[in-house]
Scaffold this active site. Structure first.
Site, PDB file in Angstrom:
ATOM      1  N   SER A 135     -14.118  37.111  -7.743  1.00  0.00           N
ATOM      2  CA  SER A 135     -15.275  36.955  -8.778  1.00  0.00           C
ATOM      3  C   SER A 135     -14.571  35.528  -9.548  1.00  0.00           C
ATOM      4  O   SER A 135     -13.584  35.552 -10.044  1.00  0.00           O
ATOM      5  CB  SER A 135     -15.241  38.165  -9.820  1.00  0.00           C
ATOM      6  N   LEU A 162     -19.938  33.934  -8.124  1.00  0.00           N
ATOM      7  CA  LEU A 162     -19.757  33.019  -9.293  1.00  0.00           C
ATOM      8  C   LEU A 162     -20.741  33.663 -10.336  1.00  0.00           C
ATOM      9  O   LEU A 162     -21.530  34.331 -10.215  1.00  0.00           O
ATOM     10  CB  LEU A 162     -20.843  31.635  -9.153  1.00  0.00           C
ATOM     11  N   ASP A 189     -23.327  36.553 -10.472  1.00  0.00           N
ATOM     12  CA  ASP A 189     -23.463  37.699 -11.413  1.00  0.00           C
ATOM     13  C   ASP A 189     -23.710  37.191 -12.528  1.00  0.00           C
ATOM     14  O   ASP A 189     -23.068  36.599 -13.340  1.00  0.00           O
ATOM     15  CB  ASP A 189     -22.293  38.456 -11.546  1.00  0.00           C
ATOM     16  N   ASN A 191     -24.542  39.374 -15.380  1.00  0.00           N
ATOM     17  CA  ASN A 191     -24.184  40.252 -16.464  1.00  0.00           C
ATOM     18  C   ASN A 191     -25.187  40.613 -17.467  1.00  0.00           C
ATOM     19  O   ASN A 191     -24.897  40.311 -18.738  1.00  0.00           O
ATOM     20  CB  ASN A 191     -22.688  40.107 -17.062  1.00  0.00           C
ATOM     21  N   GLU A 214     -26.586  39.613  -8.689  1.00  0.00           N
ATOM     22  CA  GLU A 214     -26.113  41.007  -9.390  1.00  0.00           C
ATOM     23  C   GLU A 214     -26.478  41.054 -10.893  1.00  0.00           C
ATOM     24  O   GLU A 214     -26.554  40.148 -11.683  1.00  0.00           O
ATOM     25  CB  GLU A 214     -24.573  40.903  -9.568  1.00  0.00           C
ATOM     26  N   ASP A 239     -25.560  46.549 -11.258  1.00  0.00           N
ATOM     27  CA  ASP A 239     -24.171  46.743 -11.756  1.00  0.00           C
ATOM     28  C   ASP A 239     -24.341  47.609 -12.699  1.00  0.00           C
ATOM     29  O   ASP A 239     -24.658  48.902 -12.766  1.00  0.00           O
ATOM     30  CB  ASP A 239     -23.505  45.543 -11.784  1.00  0.00           C
ATOM     31  N   LYS A 263     -18.915  50.894  -9.401  1.00  0.00           N
ATOM     32  CA  LYS A 263     -17.512  50.714 -10.188  1.00  0.00           C
ATOM     33  C   LYS A 263     -17.300  51.984 -10.458  1.00  0.00           C
ATOM     34  O   LYS A 263     -17.931  52.882 -11.211  1.00  0.00           O
ATOM     35  CB  LYS A 263     -17.845  49.956 -11.380  1.00  0.00           C
TER      36      LYS A 263
HETATM   37  O1  OSB Z   1     -19.805  42.217 -13.891  1.00  0.00           O
HETATM   38  O2  OSB Z   1     -18.677  42.627 -12.162  1.00  0.00           O
HETATM   39  C1  OSB Z   1     -18.496  42.509 -13.389  1.00  0.00           C
HETATM   40  C2  OSB Z   1     -15.210  41.724 -14.550  1.00  0.00           C
HETATM   41  C3  OSB Z   1     -15.154  42.460 -15.714  1.00  0.00           C
HETATM   42  C4  OSB Z   1     -16.235  43.099 -16.267  1.00  0.00           C
HETATM   43  C5  OSB Z   1     -17.272  43.108 -15.419  1.00  0.00           C
HETATM   44  C6  OSB Z   1     -17.302  42.535 -13.982  1.00  0.00           C
HETATM   45  C7  OSB Z   1     -16.181  41.838 -13.890  1.00  0.00           C
HETATM   46  C8  OSB Z   1     -15.866  41.018 -12.620  1.00  0.00           C
HETATM   47  C9  OSB Z   1     -14.385  40.782 -12.111  1.00  0.00           C
HETATM   48  O3  OSB Z   1     -16.782  40.317 -11.995  1.00  0.00           O
HETATM   49  C10 OSB Z   1     -14.441  41.777 -10.853  1.00  0.00           C
HETATM   50  C11 OSB Z   1     -12.815  41.823 -10.684  1.00  0.00           C
HETATM   51  O4  OSB Z   1     -12.502  40.869  -9.771  1.00  0.00           O
HETATM   52  O5  OSB Z   1     -12.066  43.000 -11.043  1.00  0.00           O
HETATM   53 MG    MG Z   2     -21.125  42.636 -12.412  1.00  0.00          MG
END
Ligand code: OSB
Ligand code: MG
Length: 369
Positions: A135, A162, A189, A191, A214, A239, A263
């Site tokens: 990531s 990305l 991603d 978020n 994502e 996610d 997760k």
């Molecule tokens: O949204 O996947 C996510 C890290 C912290 C919180 C949310 C996310 C992430 C990452 C990194 O994208 C994932 C990793 O390499 O642990």
């Molecule tokens: Mg994510």
């Protein structure tokens, strides 16, 4: 299994580089570790809650508070015979899935170590190594991003993700495609940084052949994701919205996503993660294992989960040196783009005592017997 107590341990781990997402920039990982002690073994769990409630409502101080105030006392009142009994004992307390997951994982690890069973075998893993993605955070410029991505490709990562946000989406994706070609497995991603009104902007990513987008929209905006899925050709992956097997089944049924990121912290543990895996397999929906910048403790269990047969896309299960100069455990090292699934009892790894001592900022013993 007879639990004698739970130790909460806070550790501070500097990241090798700042990690910027649409919700903030992290320069270190403030981790809450849980150690479950039984008469015959000890097990480890890593709580993935972050310092601030920006990814989800949970945060480290809240996780520690709910554990000492409610969750551990509930286990003292109703001592679990095994890890399967932990979730039912904690069910009266709403939410706090990351805290519950860490407790269940530590207890499961202790239980498996007592009997010499591995996490991977217990969960139903069918592979002994897993392909790894990475990531990539938002950078100050496109050239800087291209250098970072180039470095990861040279290390052997088989998939690039990305991080995007409004103003940092089409341009970085185009630049990575132009520089590294169409064969790179690439995804983005957000978020939750967009709204359904951004549908045409997100559809502008379609020509780049991304594996998935994502979590583009708010975690509660399931219908927005349904609408977006109709207006964007790139598969939508959820996610933040997927907090349980029920949420996964509903999102799939409604057409909110066609891929799911699992997760274990976000969904309350590895046992619930396996149920999500099973729901996805039954529906023909690909799943992959996400990450929360875990130390080797959390990584070990994630790699075991990612070895289940339905995990058909590379996960955010990167090598230790992607995150930390010195990991808590023996480092996970990329081999030909893969990480090996630990084969020792339980999660198969443990914190190295000297390193653990160096990074520990606080410990607290909560007796159960
Ligand atoms: O949204 O996947 C996510 C890290 C912290 C919180 C949310 C996310 C992430 C990452 C990194 O994208 C994932 C990793 O390499 O642990
Ligand atoms: Mg994510």
């Amino acid at each position: 299994m007879k639990l004698t107590g739970i130790e909460l341990r806070r550790v501070r781990m500097p990241l090798v580089a700042p990690f910027r997402t649409s919700f903030g920039t992290a320069t270190e990982r403030d981790v809450l570790l849980v150690r479950a002690v039984t008469g015959e073994a000890e097990g480890w769990g890593e709580c993935v809650a972050m310092t601030d409630p920006l990814y989800s409502s949970e945060y480290v101080e809240a996780a520690a508070d709910v554990m000492r105030r409610y969750l551990v006392p509930a286990l003292a009142d109703r001592p679990p015979a095994d890890a399967v009994a932990v979730a039912p004992a904690l069910r009266p307390f709403k939410g706090h899935r990351m805290a519950k997951a860490a407790l269940e994982t530590a207890i499961l690890d202790a239980e498996l170590r007592e009997t010499g069973r591995t996490f991977a075998r217990e969960l139903g893993a069918t592979r002994d190594r897993v392909p790894c993605g990475v990531s990539v955070g938002i950078t100050d410029s496109v050239p800087e991003l291209l250098d970072t991505v180039g470095g990861y490709l040279a290390e052997g990562y088989v998939r690039i993700k990305l991080k995007i946000e409004p103003g940092w989406d089409v341009a970085p994706v185009r630049a990575v495609r132009e520089r590294y070609g169409d064969d790179v497995l690439l995804q983005v991603d957000a978020n939750t940084a967009y709204t359904v009104g951004d549908a045409s902007l997100l559809a502008a990513l379609d020509p780049f052949g991304l594996l998935l987008i994502e979590q583009p929209l708010d975690e509660e905006d399931i219908l927005g994701h349904v609408e977006l899925s109709r207006r964007v050709r790139t598969p939508i992956c959820l996610d933040e919205s997927i907090v349980s097997a029920r949420a996964a089944a509903d999102a799939i049924r409604l057409g909110a996503c066609s891929i799911i990121n699992v997760k274990p912290g976000r969904v309350g543990g590895y046992l619930e993660s396996r149920r999500i895996h099973d729901v996805c397999v039954a529906n023909g929906v690909p799943v992959w294992c996400g990450g929360m910048l875990e130390t080797g403790v959390g990584r070990a269990a994630n790699v075991a989960l990612a070895a289940l047969p339905g995990f058909t896309l590379p996960g955010d299960t990167s090598a230790s040196d992607r995150y930390f100069r010195t990991d808590l455990t023996e480092p996970f090292v990329l081999e030909d783009g893969h990480l090996p699934v630990p084969d020792g009892p339980g999660i198969g790894v443990a914190p190295r005592p000297e390193i653990l001592a160096e990074v520990t900022t606080a410990t607290e013993w909560l007796p159960l017997a």
